[in-house]
Design a protein around this motif. Structure first.
Motif, PDB file in Angstrom:
ATOM      1  N   GLU A 114      -7.207  -2.366   5.896  1.00  0.00           N
ATOM      2  CA  GLU A 114      -6.486  -2.400   7.168  1.00  0.00           C
ATOM      3  C   GLU A 114      -5.006  -2.173   6.883  1.00  0.00           C
ATOM      4  OE1 GLU A 114      -8.502  -5.204   6.534  1.00  0.00           O
ATOM      5  OE2 GLU A 114     -10.170  -4.595   7.816  1.00  0.00           O
ATOM      6  N   VAL A 115      -4.353  -1.438   7.771  1.00  0.00           N
ATOM      7  CA  VAL A 115      -2.919  -1.203   7.601  1.00  0.00           C
ATOM      8  C   VAL A 115      -2.254  -1.185   8.972  1.00  0.00           C
ATOM      9  CG1 VAL A 115      -3.272   1.323   7.514  1.00  0.00           C
ATOM     10  CG2 VAL A 115      -1.183   0.345   6.551  1.00  0.00           C
ATOM     11  N   ARG A 116      -0.993  -1.636   9.006  1.00  0.00           N
ATOM     12  CA  ARG A 116      -0.261  -1.619  10.276  1.00  0.00           C
ATOM     13  C   ARG A 116       0.099  -0.178  10.644  1.00  0.00           C
ATOM     14  NH1 ARG A 116       2.467  -6.599  11.878  1.00  0.00           N
ATOM     15  NH2 ARG A 116       2.140  -8.229  10.316  1.00  0.00           N
ATOM     16  N   PRO A 117      -0.136   0.227  11.897  1.00  0.00           N
ATOM     17  CA  PRO A 117       0.316   1.559  12.333  1.00  0.00           C
ATOM     18  C   PRO A 117       1.827   1.725  12.163  1.00  0.00           C
ATOM     19  CG  PRO A 117      -1.178   0.598  13.953  1.00  0.00           C
ATOM     20  CD  PRO A 117      -0.892  -0.476  12.934  1.00  0.00           C
ATOM     21  N   SER A 118       2.579   0.609  12.144  1.00  0.00           N
ATOM     22  CA  SER A 118       4.037   0.673  11.971  1.00  0.00           C
ATOM     23  C   SER A 118       4.448   0.776  10.501  1.00  0.00           C
ATOM     24  CB  SER A 118       4.672  -0.581  12.577  1.00  0.00           C
ATOM     25  OG  SER A 118       4.233  -1.740  11.876  1.00  0.00           O
ATOM     26  N   ASN A 119       3.506   1.026   9.594  1.00  0.00           N
ATOM     27  CA  ASN A 119       3.800   1.125   8.154  1.00  0.00           C
ATOM     28  C   ASN A 119       3.466   2.539   7.653  1.00  0.00           C
ATOM     29  OD1 ASN A 119       4.223   0.701   5.436  1.00  0.00           O
ATOM     30  ND2 ASN A 119       2.942  -1.143   5.290  1.00  0.00           N
ATOM     31  N   PRO A 120       4.279   3.533   8.047  1.00  0.00           N
ATOM     32  CA  PRO A 120       3.953   4.923   7.690  1.00  0.00           C
ATOM     33  C   PRO A 120       3.951   5.174   6.181  1.00  0.00           C
ATOM     34  CG  PRO A 120       6.147   4.807   8.672  1.00  0.00           C
ATOM     35  CD  PRO A 120       5.531   3.451   8.837  1.00  0.00           C
ATOM     36  N   SER A 121       4.764   4.419   5.410  1.00  0.00           N
ATOM     37  CA  SER A 121       4.785   4.620   3.949  1.00  0.00           C
ATOM     38  C   SER A 121       3.410   4.329   3.369  1.00  0.00           C
ATOM     39  CB  SER A 121       5.786   3.674   3.284  1.00  0.00           C
ATOM     40  OG  SER A 121       7.008   3.697   3.929  1.00  0.00           O
ATOM     41  N   ALA A 122       2.830   3.198   3.790  1.00  0.00           N
ATOM     42  CA  ALA A 122       1.518   2.815   3.259  1.00  0.00           C
ATOM     43  C   ALA A 122       0.444   3.795   3.746  1.00  0.00           C
ATOM     44  CB  ALA A 122       1.186   1.390   3.687  1.00  0.00           C
ATOM     45  N   ILE A 123       0.514   4.191   5.010  1.00  0.00           N
ATOM     46  CA  ILE A 123      -0.492   5.127   5.542  1.00  0.00           C
ATOM     47  C   ILE A 123      -0.434   6.435   4.761  1.00  0.00           C
ATOM     48  CG2 ILE A 123      -1.142   6.498   7.569  1.00  0.00           C
ATOM     49  CD1 ILE A 123      -0.168   4.090   9.294  1.00  0.00           C
ATOM     50  N   SER A 124       0.772   6.892   4.466  1.00  0.00           N
ATOM     51  CA  SER A 124       0.928   8.139   3.712  1.00  0.00           C
ATOM     52  C   SER A 124       0.359   7.992   2.294  1.00  0.00           C
ATOM     53  CB  SER A 124       2.413   8.498   3.695  1.00  0.00           C
ATOM     54  OG  SER A 124       2.683   9.445   2.739  1.00  0.00           O
ATOM     55  N   LEU A 125       0.630   6.838   1.670  1.00  0.00           N
ATOM     56  CA  LEU A 125       0.062   6.560   0.331  1.00  0.00           C
ATOM     57  C   LEU A 125      -1.467   6.668   0.378  1.00  0.00           C
ATOM     58  CD1 LEU A 125       0.019   5.110  -2.563  1.00  0.00           C
ATOM     59  CD2 LEU A 125      -0.043   2.969  -1.264  1.00  0.00           C
ATOM     60  N   TYR A 126      -2.077   5.993   1.341  1.00  0.00           N
ATOM     61  CA  TYR A 126      -3.542   5.965   1.410  1.00  0.00           C
ATOM     62  C   TYR A 126      -4.101   7.353   1.732  1.00  0.00           C
ATOM     63  CZ  TYR A 126      -2.702   0.923   1.679  1.00  0.00           C
ATOM     64  OH  TYR A 126      -2.280  -0.355   1.421  1.00  0.00           O
ATOM     65  N   GLU A 127      -3.441   8.071   2.636  1.00  0.00           N
ATOM     66  CA  GLU A 127      -3.943   9.418   2.980  1.00  0.00           C
ATOM     67  C   GLU A 127      -3.902  10.328   1.760  1.00  0.00           C
ATOM     68  OE1 GLU A 127      -1.605  10.494   6.393  1.00  0.00           O
ATOM     69  OE2 GLU A 127      -3.171   9.800   7.787  1.00  0.00           O
ATOM     70  N   LEU A 129      -4.394   9.540  -1.157  1.00  0.00           N
ATOM     71  CA  LEU A 129      -5.485   9.172  -2.069  1.00  0.00           C
ATOM     72  C   LEU A 129      -6.861   9.374  -1.430  1.00  0.00           C
ATOM     73  CD1 LEU A 129      -3.745   6.049  -3.576  1.00  0.00           C
ATOM     74  CD2 LEU A 129      -4.414   8.114  -4.828  1.00  0.00           C
ATOM     75  N   GLY A 130      -6.907   9.968  -0.256  1.00  0.00           N
ATOM     76  CA  GLY A 130      -8.196  10.327   0.345  1.00  0.00           C
ATOM     77  C   GLY A 130      -8.707   9.391   1.420  1.00  0.00           C
ATOM     78  N   PHE A 131      -7.922   8.354   1.770  1.00  0.00           N
ATOM     79  CA  PHE A 131      -8.341   7.463   2.864  1.00  0.00           C
ATOM     80  C   PHE A 131      -8.094   8.171   4.200  1.00  0.00           C
ATOM     81  CE2 PHE A 131      -7.714   4.418  -0.521  1.00  0.00           C
ATOM     82  CZ  PHE A 131      -8.621   3.405  -0.259  1.00  0.00           C
ATOM     83  N   ARG A 132      -8.963   7.912   5.158  1.00  0.00           N
ATOM     84  CA  ARG A 132      -8.805   8.467   6.505  1.00  0.00           C
ATOM     85  C   ARG A 132      -8.977   7.346   7.529  1.00  0.00           C
ATOM     86  NH1 ARG A 132      -6.673  11.562   3.951  1.00  0.00           N
ATOM     87  NH2 ARG A 132      -7.319  13.645   3.333  1.00  0.00           N
ATOM     88  N   ALA A 133      -8.220   7.427   8.654  1.00  0.00           N
ATOM     89  CA  ALA A 133      -8.334   6.418   9.718  1.00  0.00           C
ATOM     90  C   ALA A 133      -9.678   6.575  10.404  1.00  0.00           C
ATOM     91  CB  ALA A 133      -7.194   6.600  10.707  1.00  0.00           C
ATOM     92  N   ARG A 134     -10.409   5.443  10.515  1.00  0.00           N
ATOM     93  CA  ARG A 134     -11.736   5.522  11.156  1.00  0.00           C
ATOM     94  C   ARG A 134     -11.896   4.499  12.273  1.00  0.00           C
ATOM     95  NH1 ARG A 134     -15.419   6.847   6.595  1.00  0.00           N
ATOM     96  NH2 ARG A 134     -14.692   8.863   5.866  1.00  0.00           N
ATOM     97  N   GLY A 135     -10.801   3.855  12.688  1.00  0.00           N
ATOM     98  CA  GLY A 135     -10.937   2.880  13.776  1.00  0.00           C
ATOM     99  C   GLY A 135      -9.731   1.969  13.861  1.00  0.00           C
ATOM    100  N   VAL A 136      -9.777   1.076  14.832  1.00  0.00           N
ATOM    101  CA  VAL A 136      -8.660   0.153  15.077  1.00  0.00           C
ATOM    102  C   VAL A 136      -9.225  -1.238  15.289  1.00  0.00           C
ATOM    103  CG1 VAL A 136      -6.917  -0.474  16.816  1.00  0.00           C
ATOM    104  CG2 VAL A 136      -7.144   1.913  16.098  1.00  0.00           C
ATOM    105  N   ARG A 137      -8.561  -2.256  14.690  1.00  0.00           N
ATOM    106  CA  ARG A 137      -8.898  -3.650  15.002  1.00  0.00           C
ATOM    107  C   ARG A 137      -7.795  -4.192  15.896  1.00  0.00           C
ATOM    108  NH1 ARG A 137     -12.960  -4.758  11.644  1.00  0.00           N
ATOM    109  NH2 ARG A 137     -12.487  -3.987   9.583  1.00  0.00           N
ATOM    110  N   ILE A 150      -7.976   0.904  10.686  1.00  0.00           N
ATOM    111  CA  ILE A 150      -9.003   0.741   9.647  1.00  0.00           C
ATOM    112  C   ILE A 150      -9.154   2.084   8.943  1.00  0.00           C
ATOM    113  CG2 ILE A 150     -11.412   0.158   9.175  1.00  0.00           C
ATOM    114  CD1 ILE A 150     -11.435  -1.194  11.988  1.00  0.00           C
ATOM    115  N   MET A 151      -8.975   2.079   7.627  1.00  0.00           N
ATOM    116  CA  MET A 151      -9.100   3.336   6.868  1.00  0.00           C
ATOM    117  C   MET A 151     -10.259   3.232   5.876  1.00  0.00           C
ATOM    118  SD  MET A 151      -5.085   4.383   6.261  1.00  0.00           S
ATOM    119  CE  MET A 151      -5.339   6.159   6.204  1.00  0.00           C
ATOM    120  N   TRP A 152     -10.902   4.375   5.642  1.00  0.00           N
ATOM    121  CA  TRP A 152     -11.999   4.444   4.688  1.00  0.00           C
ATOM    122  C   TRP A 152     -11.818   5.638   3.759  1.00  0.00           C
ATOM    123  CZ3 TRP A 152     -16.294   1.455   3.685  1.00  0.00           C
ATOM    124  CH2 TRP A 152     -16.587   0.428   4.600  1.00  0.00           C
ATOM    125  N   LYS A 153     -12.267   5.443   2.536  1.00  0.00           N
ATOM    126  CA  LYS A 153     -12.352   6.549   1.573  1.00  0.00           C
ATOM    127  C   LYS A 153     -13.771   6.548   1.032  1.00  0.00           C
ATOM    128  CE  LYS A 153     -10.694   7.710  -3.093  1.00  0.00           C
ATOM    129  NZ  LYS A 153     -10.192   9.076  -2.975  1.00  0.00           N
TER     130      LYS A 153
END
Ligand SMILES: CC(C)(COP(=O)(O)OP(=O)(O)OC[C@H]1O[C@@H](n2cnc3c(N)ncnc32)[C@H](O)[C@@H]1OP(=O)(O)O)[C@@H](O)C(=O)NCCC(=O)NCCS
Length: 158
Positions: A114-127, A129-137, A150-153
């Motif tokens: 799980e990652v905060r939508p307000s954390n673009p640095s972390a989202i960019s890191l995960y993307e 590495l192959g993670f993709r957004a697959r939902g929202v909690r 919610i991201m999955w790889k």
């Protein structure tokens, strides 16, 4: 003066976290999150046989860490943080790459977080590495009720 592009990359190594690192973990954690994990939460992960806890070490001290838990048929990234002085130098990338190596063949359903939508640095890191957004909690974070992405790889992307 030497060209910064020609400087060698900073040196650090990855190794399992131990109890002796708890002070340094807490120090990085407190400076990294508005709602930091407690020392007890880290200690609990260190003793769990279903968790992987890795540290990055540079210049003789802890500079970042990664905590991952096994949930049924997937690995759940619980926490990753890097000392602010060492950010943007590939430390989090190396920690996650080491995780993929260590869990090869055991990540049936893959890796999730799980990652905060307000954390673009972390989202960019995960993307990267192959993670993709697959939902929202909805309202996932306790301090401000921000939603979590919610991201999955998939394991076969490793
Ligand atoms: C998110 C965090 C772990 C990244 O650690 P890091 O060691 O700096 O990350 P890396 O150097 O491996 O960066 C890999 C990629 O992530 C992205 N990234 C990382 N930091 C970034 C920033 N400040 N701005 C934009 N993109 C960034 C970039 O795509 C980067 O690749 P690049 O440097 O080649 O452009 C670190 O910023 C941190 O500890 N933040 C506070 C805690 C946190 O938010 N953890 C994640 C919770 S889900």
């Amino acid at each position: 003066m030497s060209d910064p592009a020609s400087l060698p990359p900073p040196e650090f190594e990855i190794a399992p976290l131990e109890f002796e690192h708890l002070d340094q973990i807490e120090s990085i954690e407190r400076r990294s999150y508005p709602l930091p994990w407690s020392r007890t939460m880290f200690a609990g992960e260190l003793v769990k046989s279903s968790s992987i806890s890795l540290g990055a070490f540079g210049q003789g001290r802890l500079i970042g860490y990664l905590i991952v838990s096994r949930y049924v048929d997937a690995w759940h990234v619980m926490n990753v943080a890097v000392d602010s002085a060492w950010r943007r130098q590939g430390v989090a990338t190396q920690l996650l790459e080491e995780l993929f190596v260590r869990t090869e063949g055991t990540a049936e359903r893959g890796y999730t977080l799980e990652v905060r939508p307000s954390n673009p640095s972390a989202i960019s890191l995960y993307e990267k590495l192959g993670f993709r957004a697959r939902g929202v909690r909805r309202g996932y974070y306790l301090d401000d009720h921000e939603d979590a992405l919610i991201m999955w790889k998939d394991a076969d992307e490793v």
